[in-house]
Write a protein that holds these residues in place. Structure first.
Motif, PDB file in Angstrom:
ATOM      1  N   UNK A 189      61.993 -22.045  81.495  1.00 32.10           N
ATOM      2  CA  UNK A 189      62.682 -22.514  80.295  1.00 32.10           C
ATOM      3  C   UNK A 189      64.200 -22.517  80.447  1.00 32.10           C
ATOM      4  N   UNK A 190      64.702 -21.972  81.576  1.00 31.17           N
ATOM      5  CA  UNK A 190      66.140 -21.909  81.877  1.00 31.17           C
ATOM      6  C   UNK A 190      66.923 -20.982  80.948  1.00 31.17           C
ATOM      7  N   UNK A 191      66.207 -20.107  80.217  1.00 32.77           N
ATOM      8  CA  UNK A 191      66.854 -19.132  79.345  1.00 32.77           C
ATOM      9  C   UNK A 191      65.830 -18.058  78.984  1.00 32.77           C
ATOM     10  N   UNK A 192      66.321 -16.823  78.868  1.00 25.47           N
ATOM     11  CA  UNK A 192      65.461 -15.727  78.426  1.00 25.47           C
ATOM     12  C   UNK A 192      65.798 -15.419  76.973  1.00 25.47           C
ATOM     13  N   UNK A 193      64.805 -15.554  76.101  1.00 22.74           N
ATOM     14  CA  UNK A 193      65.031 -15.357  74.672  1.00 22.74           C
ATOM     15  C   UNK A 193      64.520 -14.018  74.168  1.00 22.74           C
ATOM     16  N   UNK A 194      64.001 -13.208  75.080  1.00 21.79           N
ATOM     17  CA  UNK A 194      63.509 -11.897  74.686  1.00 21.79           C
ATOM     18  C   UNK A 194      62.032 -11.752  74.954  1.00 21.79           C
ATOM     19  N   UNK A 195      61.579 -10.503  74.890  1.00 23.69           N
ATOM     20  CA  UNK A 195      60.180 -10.177  75.131  1.00 23.69           C
ATOM     21  C   UNK A 195      59.858  -8.894  74.389  1.00 23.69           C
ATOM     22  N   UNK A 196      58.644  -8.796  73.860  1.00 26.65           N
ATOM     23  CA  UNK A 196      58.193  -7.554  73.231  1.00 26.65           C
ATOM     24  C   UNK A 196      59.058  -7.144  72.060  1.00 26.65           C
ATOM     25  N   UNK A 197      59.645  -5.957  72.161  1.00 22.37           N
ATOM     26  CA  UNK A 197      60.454  -5.382  71.093  1.00 22.37           C
ATOM     27  C   UNK A 197      61.636  -6.284  70.705  1.00 22.37           C
ATOM     28  N   UNK A 198      62.132  -7.067  71.662  1.00 17.91           N
ATOM     29  CA  UNK A 198      63.261  -7.969  71.376  1.00 17.91           C
ATOM     30  C   UNK A 198      62.925  -8.968  70.271  1.00 17.91           C
ATOM     31  N   UNK A 199      61.672  -9.367  70.216  1.00 19.97           N
ATOM     32  CA  UNK A 199      61.270 -10.411  69.269  1.00 19.97           C
ATOM     33  C   UNK A 199      61.261  -9.922  67.828  1.00 19.97           C
ATOM     34  N   UNK A 200      61.330  -8.598  67.636  1.00 19.91           N
ATOM     35  CA  UNK A 200      61.387  -8.023  66.284  1.00 19.91           C
ATOM     36  C   UNK A 200      62.806  -7.730  65.824  1.00 19.91           C
ATOM     37  N   UNK A 201      63.768  -7.835  66.727  1.00 22.07           N
ATOM     38  CA  UNK A 201      65.164  -7.509  66.434  1.00 22.07           C
ATOM     39  C   UNK A 201      66.031  -8.753  66.626  1.00 22.07           C
ATOM     40  N   UNK A 202      67.241  -8.730  66.083  1.00 23.97           N
ATOM     41  CA  UNK A 202      68.116  -9.901  66.251  1.00 23.97           C
ATOM     42  C   UNK A 202      68.874  -9.895  67.583  1.00 23.97           C
ATOM     43  N   UNK A 203      68.441  -9.065  68.531  1.00 22.07           N
ATOM     44  CA  UNK A 203      69.122  -8.956  69.816  1.00 22.07           C
ATOM     45  C   UNK A 203      68.120  -8.650  70.917  1.00 22.07           C
ATOM     46  N   UNK A 204      68.570  -8.826  72.154  1.00 20.05           N
ATOM     47  CA  UNK A 204      67.782  -8.469  73.335  1.00 20.05           C
ATOM     48  C   UNK A 204      68.230  -7.075  73.781  1.00 20.05           C
ATOM     49  N   UNK A 205      67.275  -6.172  73.914  1.00 17.04           N
ATOM     50  CA  UNK A 205      67.550  -4.798  74.354  1.00 17.04           C
ATOM     51  C   UNK A 205      67.825  -4.786  75.854  1.00 17.04           C
ATOM     52  N   UNK A 206      68.939  -4.190  76.240  1.00 21.73           N
ATOM     53  CA  UNK A 206      69.300  -4.043  77.644  1.00 21.73           C
ATOM     54  C   UNK A 206      69.574  -2.573  77.935  1.00 21.73           C
ATOM     55  N   UNK A 207      69.783  -2.249  79.196  1.00 19.56           N
ATOM     56  CA  UNK A 207      70.127  -0.888  79.619  1.00 19.56           C
ATOM     57  C   UNK A 207      71.261  -0.969  80.614  1.00 19.56           C
ATOM     58  N   UNK A 208      72.073   0.091  80.666  1.00 14.71           N
ATOM     59  CA  UNK A 208      73.033   0.155  81.766  1.00 14.71           C
ATOM     60  C   UNK A 208      72.341   0.860  82.926  1.00 14.71           C
ATOM     61  N   UNK A 209      73.017   0.967  84.049  1.00 13.06           N
ATOM     62  CA  UNK A 209      72.396   1.536  85.243  1.00 13.06           C
ATOM     63  C   UNK A 209      71.896   2.952  85.075  1.00 13.06           C
ATOM     64  N   UNK A 210      72.549   3.741  84.226  1.00 10.53           N
ATOM     65  CA  UNK A 210      72.127   5.127  84.020  1.00 10.53           C
ATOM     66  C   UNK A 210      70.945   5.237  83.062  1.00 10.53           C
ATOM     67  N   UNK A 211      70.627   4.172  82.355  1.00  6.93           N
ATOM     68  CA  UNK A 211      69.560   4.196  81.348  1.00  6.93           C
ATOM     69  C   UNK A 211      68.252   3.569  81.821  1.00  6.93           C
ATOM     70  N   UNK A 212      68.280   2.882  82.954  1.00 14.05           N
ATOM     71  CA  UNK A 212      67.097   2.151  83.418  1.00 14.05           C
ATOM     72  C   UNK A 212      65.902   3.077  83.612  1.00 14.05           C
ATOM     73  N   UNK A 213      66.084   4.196  84.294  1.00 19.32           N
ATOM     74  CA  UNK A 213      64.963   5.094  84.569  1.00 19.32           C
ATOM     75  C   UNK A 213      64.338   5.631  83.284  1.00 19.32           C
ATOM     76  N   UNK A 214      65.164   6.044  82.321  1.00 14.55           N
ATOM     77  CA  UNK A 214      64.605   6.575  81.071  1.00 14.55           C
ATOM     78  C   UNK A 214      63.948   5.474  80.248  1.00 14.55           C
ATOM     79  N   UNK A 215      64.474   4.258  80.303  1.00 13.58           N
ATOM     80  CA  UNK A 215      63.842   3.135  79.598  1.00 13.58           C
ATOM     81  C   UNK A 215      62.467   2.846  80.190  1.00 13.58           C
TER      82      UNK A 215
END
Length: 117
Positions: free
Chosen positions: A19-45
């Motif tokens: 689709x040439x764009x990522x519009x979100x997945x899972x929990x993102x579809x319930x919120x007005x934003x896409x959830x991301x993590x920084x490098x220190x948060x990836x493992x806990x996410x």
């Protein structure tokens, strides 16, 4: 260059590429934003939301290319998490890593991020 990350199933990423764009997945579809993590948060996410799940990818994103659409907000305790208030343009993606699952069920991340657990 500083990075933020998105963890998603491989199939969802293939769909985003088509689709040439990522519009979100899972929990993102319930919120007005896409959830991301920084490098220190990836493992806990991974541990919190994707425990023992296979066929995941880690999408590495140039955070500066997202401009004002990337907002750091308090989400879990005192931690600030990056939230993307638009679709993710694929031009902002710098790398896509396969997330391996070890025999013990722990995720193995790219070497610059370490191992979960």
């Amino acid at each position: 260059m500083k990075f933020v990350y998105k963890i998603i199933p491989k199939s969802a990423w293939k769909e985003a590429e088509a689709q040439k764009e990522f519009k979100g997945f899972g929990i993102d579809l319930n919120d007005p934003f896409i959830h991301l993590s920084d490098g220190t948060q990836v493992a806990s996410t991974l541990e919190k939301f994707f425990k023992s799940q296979n066929d995941l990818v880690l999408v590495e994103i140039d955070q500066e290319s997202l401009g004002d659409s990337l907002v750091w907000e308090q989400s879990d305790g005192d931690d600030l998490f990056p939230h993307l208030y638009c679709g993710l343009p694929l031009s902002s993606v710098t790398n896509v890593y396969q997330i391996a699952l070890a025999a013990d069920g722990k995720h193995i991340l790219p070497s610059h991020l370490g191992k979960v657990g």
